[in-house]
Scaffold this motif. Structure first.
Motif, PDB file in Angstrom:
ATOM      1  N   PRO A  17       0.810  -1.214   0.000  1.00  0.00           N
ATOM      2  CA  PRO A  17       0.000   0.000   0.000  1.00  0.00           C
ATOM      3  C   PRO A  17       0.839   1.257   0.000  1.00  0.00           C
ATOM      4  CG  PRO A  17       0.051  -0.971   2.181  1.00  0.00           C
ATOM      5  CD  PRO A  17       0.723  -1.938   1.278  1.00  0.00           C
ATOM      6  N   ALA A  18       0.449   2.216  -0.811  1.00  0.00           N
ATOM      7  CA  ALA A  18       1.146   3.502  -0.868  1.00  0.00           C
ATOM      8  C   ALA A  18       0.475   4.514   0.039  1.00  0.00           C
ATOM      9  CB  ALA A  18       1.166   4.022  -2.294  1.00  0.00           C
ATOM     10  N   GLU A  19      -0.757   4.203   0.527  1.00  0.00           N
ATOM     11  CA  GLU A  19      -1.487   5.132   1.385  1.00  0.00           C
ATOM     12  C   GLU A  19      -2.417   4.336   2.277  1.00  0.00           C
ATOM     13  OE1 GLU A  19      -5.043   6.111  -1.816  1.00  0.00           O
ATOM     14  OE2 GLU A  19      -3.368   7.481  -1.588  1.00  0.00           O
ATOM     15  N   PRO A  20      -2.901   4.903   3.395  1.00  0.00           N
ATOM     16  CA  PRO A  20      -3.812   4.159   4.272  1.00  0.00           C
ATOM     17  C   PRO A  20      -5.059   3.730   3.527  1.00  0.00           C
ATOM     18  CG  PRO A  20      -3.012   6.147   5.339  1.00  0.00           C
ATOM     19  CD  PRO A  20      -2.612   6.235   3.903  1.00  0.00           C
ATOM     20  N   PRO A  21      -5.670   2.634   3.934  1.00  0.00           N
ATOM     21  CA  PRO A  21      -6.887   2.177   3.259  1.00  0.00           C
ATOM     22  C   PRO A  21      -7.987   3.216   3.344  1.00  0.00           C
ATOM     23  CG  PRO A  21      -6.585   1.035   5.361  1.00  0.00           C
ATOM     24  CD  PRO A  21      -5.332   1.811   5.098  1.00  0.00           C
ATOM     25  N   ALA A  22      -8.776   3.264   2.294  1.00  0.00           N
ATOM     26  CA  ALA A  22      -9.829   4.269   2.236  1.00  0.00           C
ATOM     27  C   ALA A  22     -10.903   4.024   3.276  1.00  0.00           C
ATOM     28  CB  ALA A  22     -10.456   4.265   0.835  1.00  0.00           C
ATOM     29  N   THR A  23     -11.035   2.758   3.713  1.00  0.00           N
ATOM     30  CA  THR A  23     -12.055   2.465   4.713  1.00  0.00           C
ATOM     31  C   THR A  23     -11.628   1.283   5.529  1.00  0.00           C
ATOM     32  OG1 THR A  23     -14.357   1.802   5.030  1.00  0.00           O
ATOM     33  CG2 THR A  23     -13.279   0.981   3.062  1.00  0.00           C
ATOM     34  N   THR A  24     -12.040   1.228   6.767  1.00  0.00           N
ATOM     35  CA  THR A  24     -11.768   0.068   7.618  1.00  0.00           C
ATOM     36  C   THR A  24     -13.047  -0.692   7.907  1.00  0.00           C
ATOM     37  OG1 THR A  24     -11.991   1.445   9.586  1.00  0.00           O
ATOM     38  CG2 THR A  24      -9.771   1.129   8.719  1.00  0.00           C
ATOM     39  N   HIS A  29     -18.867  -4.519   2.227  1.00  0.00           N
ATOM     40  CA  HIS A  29     -19.709  -3.356   1.947  1.00  0.00           C
ATOM     41  C   HIS A  29     -18.889  -2.212   1.377  1.00  0.00           C
ATOM     42  CE1 HIS A  29     -22.765  -5.527   4.144  1.00  0.00           C
ATOM     43  NE2 HIS A  29     -21.961  -5.616   5.187  1.00  0.00           N
ATOM     44  N   ALA A  30     -17.716  -2.548   0.776  1.00  0.00           N
ATOM     45  CA  ALA A  30     -16.879  -1.515   0.179  1.00  0.00           C
ATOM     46  C   ALA A  30     -17.622  -0.886  -0.982  1.00  0.00           C
ATOM     47  CB  ALA A  30     -15.562  -2.123  -0.317  1.00  0.00           C
ATOM     48  N   PRO A  31     -17.410   0.425  -1.259  1.00  0.00           N
ATOM     49  CA  PRO A  31     -18.103   1.096  -2.351  1.00  0.00           C
ATOM     50  C   PRO A  31     -17.726   0.486  -3.682  1.00  0.00           C
ATOM     51  CG  PRO A  31     -16.327   2.453  -1.482  1.00  0.00           C
ATOM     52  CD  PRO A  31     -16.491   1.326  -0.545  1.00  0.00           C
ATOM     53  N   SER A  32     -18.607   0.568  -4.629  1.00  0.00           N
ATOM     54  CA  SER A  32     -18.365   0.013  -5.953  1.00  0.00           C
ATOM     55  C   SER A  32     -17.344   0.852  -6.691  1.00  0.00           C
ATOM     56  CB  SER A  32     -19.668  -0.032  -6.754  1.00  0.00           C
ATOM     57  OG  SER A  32     -20.119   1.298  -6.983  1.00  0.00           O
ATOM     58  N   ALA A  33     -16.775   0.274  -7.776  1.00  0.00           N
ATOM     59  CA  ALA A  33     -15.737   0.958  -8.551  1.00  0.00           C
ATOM     60  C   ALA A  33     -16.260   2.238  -9.159  1.00  0.00           C
ATOM     61  CB  ALA A  33     -15.212   0.015  -9.638  1.00  0.00           C
ATOM     62  N   ASN A  42      -9.220  -1.734  -1.843  1.00  0.00           N
ATOM     63  CA  ASN A  42      -9.499  -1.552  -0.416  1.00  0.00           C
ATOM     64  C   ASN A  42      -9.161  -2.820   0.371  1.00  0.00           C
ATOM     65  OD1 ASN A  42     -10.394   1.017  -0.796  1.00  0.00           O
ATOM     66  ND2 ASN A  42     -12.586   0.517  -0.744  1.00  0.00           N
ATOM     67  N   ARG A  43      -9.567  -3.946  -0.157  1.00  0.00           N
ATOM     68  CA  ARG A  43      -9.318  -5.213   0.534  1.00  0.00           C
ATOM     69  C   ARG A  43      -7.817  -5.490   0.637  1.00  0.00           C
ATOM     70  NH1 ARG A  43     -13.817  -9.502  -1.768  1.00  0.00           N
ATOM     71  NH2 ARG A  43     -15.659  -8.328  -1.112  1.00  0.00           N
ATOM     72  N   ARG A  44      -7.126  -5.283  -0.467  1.00  0.00           N
ATOM     73  CA  ARG A  44      -5.682  -5.543  -0.467  1.00  0.00           C
ATOM     74  C   ARG A  44      -4.976  -4.646   0.544  1.00  0.00           C
ATOM     75  NH1 ARG A  44      -2.120  -3.226  -3.823  1.00  0.00           N
ATOM     76  NH2 ARG A  44      -3.798  -2.555  -5.195  1.00  0.00           N
ATOM     77  N   GLN A  45      -5.380  -3.374   0.613  1.00  0.00           N
ATOM     78  CA  GLN A  45      -4.757  -2.441   1.547  1.00  0.00           C
ATOM     79  C   GLN A  45      -5.068  -2.810   2.991  1.00  0.00           C
ATOM     80  OE1 GLN A  45      -5.201   1.709   0.731  1.00  0.00           O
ATOM     81  NE2 GLN A  45      -4.740   1.500  -1.443  1.00  0.00           N
ATOM     82  N   VAL A  46      -6.266  -3.279   3.242  1.00  0.00           N
ATOM     83  CA  VAL A  46      -6.611  -3.726   4.602  1.00  0.00           C
ATOM     84  C   VAL A  46      -5.657  -4.832   5.046  1.00  0.00           C
ATOM     85  CG1 VAL A  46      -8.320  -5.042   5.920  1.00  0.00           C
ATOM     86  CG2 VAL A  46      -9.033  -3.028   4.629  1.00  0.00           C
ATOM     87  N   LEU A  47      -5.421  -5.806   4.160  1.00  0.00           N
ATOM     88  CA  LEU A  47      -4.535  -6.913   4.489  1.00  0.00           C
ATOM     89  C   LEU A  47      -3.105  -6.448   4.746  1.00  0.00           C
ATOM     90  CD1 LEU A  47      -5.833  -9.550   1.902  1.00  0.00           C
ATOM     91  CD2 LEU A  47      -6.140  -9.611   4.386  1.00  0.00           C
ATOM     92  N   TYR A  48      -2.611  -5.545   3.916  1.00  0.00           N
ATOM     93  CA  TYR A  48      -1.235  -5.083   4.085  1.00  0.00           C
ATOM     94  C   TYR A  48      -1.078  -4.197   5.320  1.00  0.00           C
ATOM     95  CZ  TYR A  48       0.534  -6.996  -0.294  1.00  0.00           C
ATOM     96  OH  TYR A  48       0.944  -7.842  -1.279  1.00  0.00           O
ATOM     97  N   ALA A  67     -11.726  -6.582   9.825  1.00  0.00           N
ATOM     98  CA  ALA A  67     -11.832  -6.332   8.385  1.00  0.00           C
ATOM     99  C   ALA A  67     -11.060  -7.384   7.595  1.00  0.00           C
ATOM    100  CB  ALA A  67     -11.304  -4.930   8.063  1.00  0.00           C
ATOM    101  N   SER A  68      -9.878  -7.789   8.094  1.00  0.00           N
ATOM    102  CA  SER A  68      -9.079  -8.795   7.387  1.00  0.00           C
ATOM    103  C   SER A  68      -9.778 -10.145   7.379  1.00  0.00           C
ATOM    104  CB  SER A  68      -7.706  -8.922   8.050  1.00  0.00           C
ATOM    105  OG  SER A  68      -6.981  -7.709   7.965  1.00  0.00           O
ATOM    106  N   LEU A  69     -10.449 -10.472   8.497  1.00  0.00           N
ATOM    107  CA  LEU A  69     -11.189 -11.733   8.564  1.00  0.00           C
ATOM    108  C   LEU A  69     -12.311 -11.744   7.533  1.00  0.00           C
ATOM    109  CD1 LEU A  69     -11.707 -14.452   9.911  1.00  0.00           C
ATOM    110  CD2 LEU A  69     -13.128 -13.258  11.608  1.00  0.00           C
ATOM    111  N   ASP A  70     -13.013 -10.604   7.391  1.00  0.00           N
ATOM    112  CA  ASP A  70     -14.056 -10.508   6.371  1.00  0.00           C
ATOM    113  C   ASP A  70     -13.481 -10.747   4.977  1.00  0.00           C
ATOM    114  OD1 ASP A  70     -16.084 -10.037   8.143  1.00  0.00           O
ATOM    115  OD2 ASP A  70     -16.024  -7.850   7.946  1.00  0.00           O
TER     116      ASP A  70
END
Length: 478
Positions: A17-24, A29-33, A42-48, A67-70
């Motif tokens: 990730p180059a920046e914090p995740p947009a949402t935790t 329920h992440a917003p659509s593209a 978003n998911r990848r950034q949560v994991l990292y 969030a990572s478990l989800d």
């Protein structure tokens, strides 16, 4: 392992990730593209971010864990991937299909057309996080034999993810460089050395069941060699068995390399043996073409030509001098094994000397590296001139002798006397090969004062990689 503390973060890959995740919030329920950031990103950034948080802080962050478990449940991966106390082997046993995904995970090339499968990237991020967390978050406190064995196994899976065999990156790091894996070899070696240092090795060795779980490595052998004077009975027997296993493993690899490098040149001064298997049919036909009879359609052969098969193996003398001070364990182990292999070659006279503040002639035992290592006393200071005084009388024919000197060359007030001795040996016609020390983490160390003088002398320091030393000796032995 439990009781984890801060550990150095692994190098970030292309997916880091180059920046914090947009949402935790839950990735489900992440917003659509179309309305915001790509949900896969978003998911990848949560994991990292969860990986980085666990590497730098032993405390769990509830929002990132949830969030990572989800994420892993949504993409069909087992929740055990998020548990750092569960080994990769255990995950593979329960989910055998993941073994293929771990293999080459970090070595996958991007698509040639530049397209990205973002869903696949999320899956790879979850698997990579498991490997990196298990290997780099080693915590603090006492380490058991089981924990060390599990770390070695997990690290083997990390090495496989880079397309290397288990132990491959650590071996390359200990030899002074890594061909792949982003330079992780030295770091893995340093972590393993720390784990071995934190283990109550004497108690482990005293229990045959626990000792059997240990996998020989340079870090473990280093600790065994340092502590062998304090071992006895069952513990000493188990230590010797581990050292012998490691020596045999390294010897098998080095013996193959030496055999390839010491084939020897054809000796054309000796007439070829005139037997059918040596007949050079092509050359015989070519040389007799003038005797072709068109009328008879027959080739009359006046002379047969044979291939040379005898190779030049003139008697040679190899004098190996090894610094056995505390910083030279890796070199001591590798070079005693290498010396024993060369000693087994025909017409190669090998002499082995080890030194710290004193010098010891190990030539009588040079054929058995295990015996040599048990006779060494690692530690202490350096006195190169003492070793040179023992080595010089072994030079009978300078033009027919090579001297390999393995050390970090930190001689302090004895630097000038040692260099003067080396310079005299070199000018007498001996081929002098200085080899720098290599630490357990794979970092080469050589006194800059000596390095510059060896370069001016025309004998630059050979990198501590054992393969380079074998290559340097090739011309001498052929």
């Amino acid at each position: 392992m439990t009781d984890r503390s801060a550990a150095p973060a692994p190098s970030k890959g292309a997916d880091a990730p180059a920046e914090p995740p947009a949402t935790t919030s839950s990735p489900r329920h992440a917003p659509s593209a179309s309305s915001g950031p790509d949900p896969h990103d978003n998911r990848r950034q949560v994991l990292y971010w969860r990986l980085l948080a666990r590497l730098f802080d032993s405390e769990e962050h509830a929002s990132l864990e949830s969030a990572s478990l989800d994420v892993v449940e949504d993409i069909g991966l087992p929740a055990a991937l998020l548990d750092p106390t569960v080994s990769v082997d255990s995950v593979i046993q329960r989910h055998p299909g993941l073994a293929e995904e771990f293999d080459g995970l970090m070595a996958r090339e991007p698509e040639p057309d530049g397209t990205r499968d973002r869903a696949a990237e999320v899956r790879r991020a979850a698997l990579a996080s498991k490997l990196l967390l298990n290997v780099f978050a080693t915590g603090s406190g006492t380490v058991s034999a089981g924990q060390l064995a599990r770390w070695q196994s997990d690290t083997g899976w990390l090495e496989r993810s880079f397309g290397r065999p288990p132990g491959g990156l650590r071996a390359e790091g200990a030899a002074g460089g890594a061909r792949s894996g982003g330079g992780l070899g030295p770091e893995l070696g340093a972590i393993e050395a720390d784990l071995v240092h934190r283990m109550h090795l004497r108690e482990v060795l005293a229990d045959p069941a626990l000792a059997a779980r240990l996998t020989p490595s340079m870090s473990l052998i280093e600790q065994l060699l340092r502590d062998k004077g304090n071992l006895s009975g069952v513990a000493l027997a188990n230590a010797k068995a581990l050292i012998k296993r490691y020596v045999d493993q390294v010897a098998e690899v080095l013996r193959t390399q030496v055999e390839k490098a010491t084939v020897g040149e054809l000796d054309r001064s000796i007439p070829p043996k005139r037997v059918f298997r040596n007949l050079d049919l092509d050359r015989t036909i070519w040389k007799n073409l003038t005797n072709w009879s068109p009328e008879e359609e027959r080739l009359h052969v006046d002379r047969l030509y044979y291939r040379h098969t005898v190779r030049r193996t003139t008697p040679q003398r190899l004098v190996v001098v090894v610094d056995q001070s505390g910083s030279m364990v890796d070199s001591m182990v590798n070079c005693t094994i290498l010396a024993s292999i060369f000693a087994g070659l025909p017409k190669v006279d090998v002499h082995l000397i080890a030194y710290d503040t004193r010098a010891i002639d190990l030539t009588p035992w040079v054929h058995d590296p295990f015996d040599v290592l048990l006779r060494t006393n690692l530690g202490g200071g350096n006195d190169g001139p003492v070793a040179m005084a023992m080595a010089r009388p072994k030079i009978a024919e300078p033009k027919n002798t090579v001297m390999v000197w393995i050390s970090d060359f930190y001689e302090f007030d004895r630097s000038q006397p040692l260099f003067e001795g080396i310079e005299a040996v070199h000018r007498s016609g001996v081929r002098f090969i200085p080899v720098g020390s290599v630490t357990s983490s794979g970092r080469q160390e050589v006194n800059p004062w000596f390095r510059e003088r060896f370069k001016a002398l025309g004998t630059p320091v050979v990198s501590g990689h054992i393969n380079k030393l074998v290559h340097e000796l090739k011309t001498f032995l052929t």
